[in-house]
Design an enzyme around this catalytic site. Structure first.
Site, PDB file in Angstrom:
ATOM      1  N   CYS A 115      -2.605   8.775   2.826  1.00  0.00           N
ATOM      2  CA  CYS A 115      -2.392   8.266   1.468  1.00  0.00           C
ATOM      3  C   CYS A 115      -3.604   8.551   0.599  1.00  0.00           C
ATOM      4  O   CYS A 115      -3.507   8.604  -0.626  1.00  0.00           O
ATOM      5  CB  CYS A 115      -2.082   6.768   1.493  1.00  0.00           C
ATOM      6  SG  CYS A 115      -3.295   5.794   2.391  1.00  0.00           S
TER       7      CYS A 115
ATOM      8  N   GLU B 183       0.874  -1.175   0.000  1.00  0.00           N
ATOM      9  CA  GLU B 183       0.000   0.000   0.000  1.00  0.00           C
ATOM     10  C   GLU B 183       0.912   1.227   0.000  1.00  0.00           C
ATOM     11  O   GLU B 183       1.455   1.606   1.031  1.00  0.00           O
ATOM     12  CB  GLU B 183      -0.905   0.003   1.238  1.00  0.00           C
ATOM     13  CG  GLU B 183      -1.854  -1.176   1.310  1.00  0.00           C
ATOM     14  CD  GLU B 183      -2.969  -1.120   0.264  1.00  0.00           C
ATOM     15  OE1 GLU B 183      -3.041  -0.117  -0.478  1.00  0.00           O
ATOM     16  OE2 GLU B 183      -3.744  -2.076   0.191  1.00  0.00           O
TER      17      GLU B 183
END
Length: 509
Positions: free
Chosen positions: A298, A264
């Site tokens: 993010c 990720e």
């Protein structure tokens, strides 16, 4: 505690951290070379020892040994540990949230929301423990049964980042444990105290239900500690959250030993605003997604692609909202934006703004630093920058609150702009036109792992798989069938007849 920035004292925060750790049942760590700092003042909370090479090796060995017994425990029984962890997290939600604020600088509601995410994924994992479904397929041979089954994978190495110091660990750990795996966790060296707290709560949960606490191991330190975890063949899966550069280093090393990766990585998320959009709704979604967590998510909204007909009124609304955002001490009630994590984050923001101006950009509002309690604390006003084109700096992820604004005239042009970046995590469109919404969600629409309509790019729910494409790494965590990443699949054929027919009708007499 409620203080203006200039009145903050590191001694108060140090005492607060010590009190929170005590309430969480964490013994004061042995002093060492690893420093826990708070971005609220930039000061030192305490120091602790980093794990040695021998200690990392021993932790992996303990997790490997524990796995051999843990994998044979029925999944619903394994869920008992996660159920007890959920209860402990609920009991200590405010305490752990306060620790997240101290170490990561998140405002109280966001920090407590992150702990709630941990509780939510525990509930998901508990239910999942009775739904690790395989399948049965028709066999071409009479008297045979063909099926697929799923089995525990092994030791899972979790490498997490500072910006979600507890939630991402829980996403991986809760699911890995019910899948029959054991976990070795290497948290960010920026947030070692929250890691100590979570590790302590999980091992306490295991002891409370009579399970082996060795199913979870914690290793602390800088990059070398993580590299040892990445390179160890006993670690079946490395789940790593961080920058694209980190993923580029991790993935080849894990692949070289034929291990598995769940990555990720970076996000450069965009929202398209069409002429039919509800601008009031869009403004709320955009401001939260762009300025929340001081741009250190993010899933932060970094690019706004607005139709030329609505760009000006939309920018007026966003600018007005930005000027009302309270920036300051995240422990104080009513503050909406806390500090950047450190000097490197601030320097990155300043460099990106300078490049944007060189490229012809115009700062609509924000971008300036606010005086803090110390020169090592970095508070900034979130920035909105209008850009003439999607230049190189816009295509890069800057982990800070900068929102680049671009305009378009045709939806196809907007989608092309949207997809013309290396990252592919989260995306959204604001529209009241169903055709526009469906076009954005189509196979040739948004190329991201997350595509939303009339909500921002941040705030993913536990039930859906979280992750993205391209340089985001392709990993999926949390909900849906992401559990399959933590297990191995076996195809089984059972012959319950008295014959031995061969596949495809082959005769071998």
């Amino acid at each position: 505690m409620s203080h203006a920035l200039t009145d903050l004292a590191i001694s108060e925060l140090r005492e607060l951290a010590a009190n929170v750790l005590r309430r969480l049942g964490v013994e004061p760590p042995e002093p060492g070379e690893l420093t826990a700092r708070t971005p609220i003042t930039g000061g030192e909370l305490l120091t602790l020892r980093a794990s040695t090479t021998a200690e990392v090796d021993a932790a992996i060995a303990r997790a490997d040994t524990a796995f051999r017994a843990w994998r044979t425990v029925p999944a619903p029984q394994r869920a008992a540990v996660v159920r007890r962890l959920s209860a402990l997290l609920t009991e200590h939600l405010d305490d752990l949230g306060e620790l997240v604020t101290l170490e990561a600088g998140k405002i109280g509601p966001e920090a407590r929301g992150e702990v709630q995410e941990m509780i939510d994924v525990c509930e998901f994992a508990i239910g999942l423990s009775r739904q690790l479904y395989g399948r049965t397929m028709p066999s071409e041979r009479p008297g045979h049964r063909l099926m697929e089954t799923w089995h525990p994978l092994g030791v899972v190495g979790v490498i997490s980042a500072f910006n979600f110091p507890v939630a991402v660990w829980a996403w991986n750990t809760a699911i890995a444990l019910v899948c029959g795996d054991t976990v070795v966790w290497k948290p960010s060296e920026t947030t070692p105290l929250t890691a100590l707290a979570c590790h302590g709560l999980l091992r306490r949960a295991a002891r409370d239900v009579g399970a082996d606490p060795e199913v979870h191991q914690l290793i602390q330190g800088a990059a070398a500690v993580g590299e040892q975890l990445v390179d160890d063949a006993r670690v079946a899966l490395v789940s790593a959250t961080g920058s694209v550069r980190m993923g580029q280093l991790v993935a080849p090393r894990v692949a070289a030993r034929f291990g598995r990766c769940l990555l990720e990585l970076g996000g450069n998320n965009a929202a398209i605003v069409t002429p039919s959009a509800d601008l009031e709704l869009a403004t709320r979604g955009i401001v939260f997604a762009a300025a929340g967590t001081a741009g250190q998510r993010c899933t932060t909204l970094r690019r706004l692609i607005a139709h030329a007909d609505v760009a000006e009124p939309l920018l007026d609304r966003i600018s007005s909202a930005y000027r009302q955002l309270r920036v300051g001490n995240p422990l104080e009630e009513g503050v909406l934006v806390g500090p950047l994590v450190d000097a490197r984050a601030y320097d990155g923001m300043r460099a990106a703004l300078d490049r944007a101006l060189t490229d012809g950009g115009e700062v609509v509002c924000g971008g300036e630093r606010i005086e803090g309690p110390d020169e090592n604390a970095f508070y900034v006003r979130p920035a909105v920058v209008r850009m003439p084109a999607q230049t190189a700096v816009v295509r890069e992820e800057t982990f800070a609150p900068i929102l680049y604004v671009l305009t378009y005239h045709d939806l196809e042009e907007a989608i092309e702009l949207h997809n013309a970046v290396p990252q592919g995590l989260s995306s959204s469109i604001f529209t009241q036109n169903q055709r526009e919404a469906e076009r954005f969600l189509a196979a040739d629409g948004s190329d991201c792992g997350i595509a939303n309509v009339n909500i921002g790019t941040s705030g993913a729910e536990i039930g859906g798989a979280f992750g993205g494409e391209k340089q985001t790494g392709g990993g999926r965590e949390s909900g849906s069938d992401s559990w399959k990443a933590y297990m191995r699949r076996a195809t089984n054929t059972v012959n319950y007849s008295t014959e031995l027919p061969l596949a495809q009708g082959i005769r071998f007499e």
